[in-house]
Design a protein around this motif. Structure first.
Motif, PDB file in Angstrom:
ATOM      1  N   GLN A  40       8.058  19.442  19.978  1.00  0.00           N
ATOM      2  CA  GLN A  40       6.684  18.734  18.716  1.00  0.00           C
ATOM      3  C   GLN A  40       5.591  19.243  18.890  1.00  0.00           C
ATOM      4  O   GLN A  40       4.949  18.150  17.674  1.00  0.00           O
ATOM      5  CB  GLN A  40       6.868  17.358  19.797  1.00  0.00           C
ATOM      6  N   GLN A  41       5.278  20.041  19.605  1.00  0.00           N
ATOM      7  CA  GLN A  41       4.027  20.353  19.844  1.00  0.00           C
ATOM      8  C   GLN A  41       3.861  21.905  18.673  1.00  0.00           C
ATOM      9  O   GLN A  41       3.903  23.309  19.031  1.00  0.00           O
ATOM     10  CB  GLN A  41       3.443  21.477  20.850  1.00  0.00           C
ATOM     11  N   VAL A  42       4.037  21.459  17.138  1.00  0.00           N
ATOM     12  CA  VAL A  42       3.704  22.899  16.430  1.00  0.00           C
ATOM     13  C   VAL A  42       2.800  22.769  15.311  1.00  0.00           C
ATOM     14  O   VAL A  42       2.210  21.368  14.959  1.00  0.00           O
ATOM     15  CB  VAL A  42       4.825  23.088  14.903  1.00  0.00           C
ATOM     16  N   ILE A  43       1.809  23.767  15.494  1.00  0.00           N
ATOM     17  CA  ILE A  43       0.781  23.570  15.078  1.00  0.00           C
ATOM     18  C   ILE A  43       0.637  24.782  12.990  1.00  0.00           C
ATOM     19  O   ILE A  43       1.598  25.928  13.282  1.00  0.00           O
ATOM     20  CB  ILE A  43      -0.847  24.581  15.325  1.00  0.00           C
ATOM     21  N   LEU A  44       0.113  24.346  12.329  1.00  0.00           N
ATOM     22  CA  LEU A  44       0.946  25.245  10.750  1.00  0.00           C
ATOM     23  C   LEU A  44       0.003  26.675  10.716  1.00  0.00           C
ATOM     24  O   LEU A  44      -1.571  25.644  11.156  1.00  0.00           O
ATOM     25  CB  LEU A  44       1.679  24.564   9.534  1.00  0.00           C
ATOM     26  N   CYS A  45      -0.221  27.378  10.500  1.00  0.00           N
ATOM     27  CA  CYS A  45      -1.141  28.489   9.356  1.00  0.00           C
ATOM     28  C   CYS A  45      -0.784  28.846   8.333  1.00  0.00           C
ATOM     29  O   CYS A  45      -0.018  29.774   7.825  1.00  0.00           O
ATOM     30  CB  CYS A  45      -0.928  29.441  10.534  1.00  0.00           C
ATOM     31  N   GLU A  46      -1.833  28.240   7.117  1.00  0.00           N
ATOM     32  CA  GLU A  46      -1.941  29.453   6.214  1.00  0.00           C
ATOM     33  C   GLU A  46      -2.202  30.448   6.267  1.00  0.00           C
ATOM     34  O   GLU A  46      -3.271  30.110   6.697  1.00  0.00           O
ATOM     35  CB  GLU A  46      -2.496  28.488   4.688  1.00  0.00           C
ATOM     36  N   ARG A  47      -1.681  31.373   5.886  1.00  0.00           N
ATOM     37  CA  ARG A  47      -2.470  32.983   5.903  1.00  0.00           C
ATOM     38  C   ARG A  47      -2.070  33.857   5.345  1.00  0.00           C
ATOM     39  O   ARG A  47      -1.965  34.988   5.062  1.00  0.00           O
ATOM     40  CB  ARG A  47      -1.849  33.455   7.034  1.00  0.00           C
TER      41      ARG A  47
END
Ligand code: PEP
Ligand code: MN
Length: 339
Positions: free
Chosen positions: A232-239
């Protein structure tokens, strides 16, 4: 379907609900909220009438359908942004803006130690550095691999900064997880479903980067692959995404930040280094990302960018990064956050 539990429900009642979901042929996913637990029941939506029987169980407040194709990532399952604890002091998705900084690649002991000390002194909370590098050309530097992971661990010992580093294939994922505090999935692998499933089975937070040609919905479907495996430990990154514009390496899609904020409970950070490809544009886009609501930033910093093995043109020198961090504090405050 989402099963919303009442605040303060006894563990035994919650466990009975989890068991019942399984018996009905669904896969339960427990999501701990700050006030109440929510259980995602994933399976054939045609059977939702059966799941409604759970409404009568002890401690259940409501049973609702999840209408979006991304289920566990959906804002519907959690009204609050999920907080991801990386270490005793670093939490992503809370009030504090988390800055992950360091070189594109780990190149030597001296380079990663110097970088780690500099980014820590400037106020970064996480050290970045690639040991396995996904390069467009097979002739470019591919990374120091396990030796690089060991150097990252040494830099963590020296500074106390947790480390984020990229995983490029399922075969080496466990090795990377032995050393890393956060597993990074790069833009080029953001739809490598075998890899997404693999990191979904590991007990480490995952930083998932947006693919260069990925819609926001596809981005969330990739996150769903990790969540549905139990992580459940997901971090999203706009790159940055690829557009017709050539003045920048990519087009940093900052509008994705408020859009994602509405669609998902997962924290969202921005990477203005890969997003622009040019060190001159990193600071303004970092400020803009925080203004747009980012929970954090990933920024490439190198002690000697002119001689970097990868991504030198977009890397900040420690002095520029220190200046960026000082000014970022003001933007964080204006956005009701702290740094
Ligand atoms: C990186 O973080 O160095 C990297 C390769 O990023 P991306 O996957 O966004 O290109
Ligand atoms: Mn890079």
């Amino acid at each position: 379907m989402i099963i919303v539990m009442k605040a303060g429900t006894a563990t035994a009642d919650r466990d009975a609900v989890l068991k019942q979901i399984e018996e009905l042929g669904y896969k339960p996913h427990l999501i701990h909220g700050t006030t109440r637990d929510v259980i995602g029941a994933i399976g054939d939506e045609r059977g939702k009438l059966i799941l409604h029987s759970i409404e009568a169980m002890h401690g259940v407040e409501s049973v609702l359908p999840i209408l979006k194709p991304y289920k566990l990532a959906s804002r519907e399952v959690n009204r609050e942004t999920t907080r991801i604890r990386v270490s005793d002091t670093v939490v992503i998705g809370g009030d504090e803006i988390i800055v992950m900084a360091g070189p594109c690649s780990v190149e030597s002991e001296a380079q990663i130690m110097e970088s780690a000390i500099a980014v820590k002194a400037a106020g970064a909370q996480v050290l970045r550095g690639g040991a396995f590098k996904p390069r467009t050309s097979p002739y470019s530097f591919q990374g120091m691999e396990e030796e690089g992971l060991k150097l990252l661990a040494r830099a963590r010992d020296l500074t106390g900064l947790p480390v984020v580093t990229e995983v490029i294939n399922p075969e080496t994922a466990e090795l990377v997880a032995e050393y890393a505090d956060i597993l990074q999935i790069g833009a080029r692998n953001s739809q490598n479903f075998a890899l997404l499933k693999k990191v979904g089975q590991l007990k480490r937070p995952v930083l998932l980067k947006r693919g260069m040609a990925m819609t926001i919905q596809e981005f969330l479907m990739s996150a769903e692959y990790i969540l549905s495996e139990g992580n459940q430990q997901v971090i999203l990154c706009e790159r940055g995404i690829r557009t017709f514009e050539t003045a920048t390496r990519n087009t940093l899609d900052l509008s994705a930040i408020p859009v994602l904020r509405g669609m998902t409970h997962l924290p969202v950070i921005a990477d203005p280094s890969h997003g622009t490809g040019n060190h001159h544009y990193v600071a303004p886009m970092a400020y803009a990302a925080v203004a747009a609501g980012a929970d954090g930033l990933m920024i490439e910093v190198h002690p000697d960018p002119e001689h970097a093995s990868s991504d030198g043109p977009q890397s900040l020198k420690p002095s520029s990064f220190t200046a960026l961090m000082a000014k970022l504090r003001l933007f964080a405050e204006a956005a009701d956050r702290r740094l």
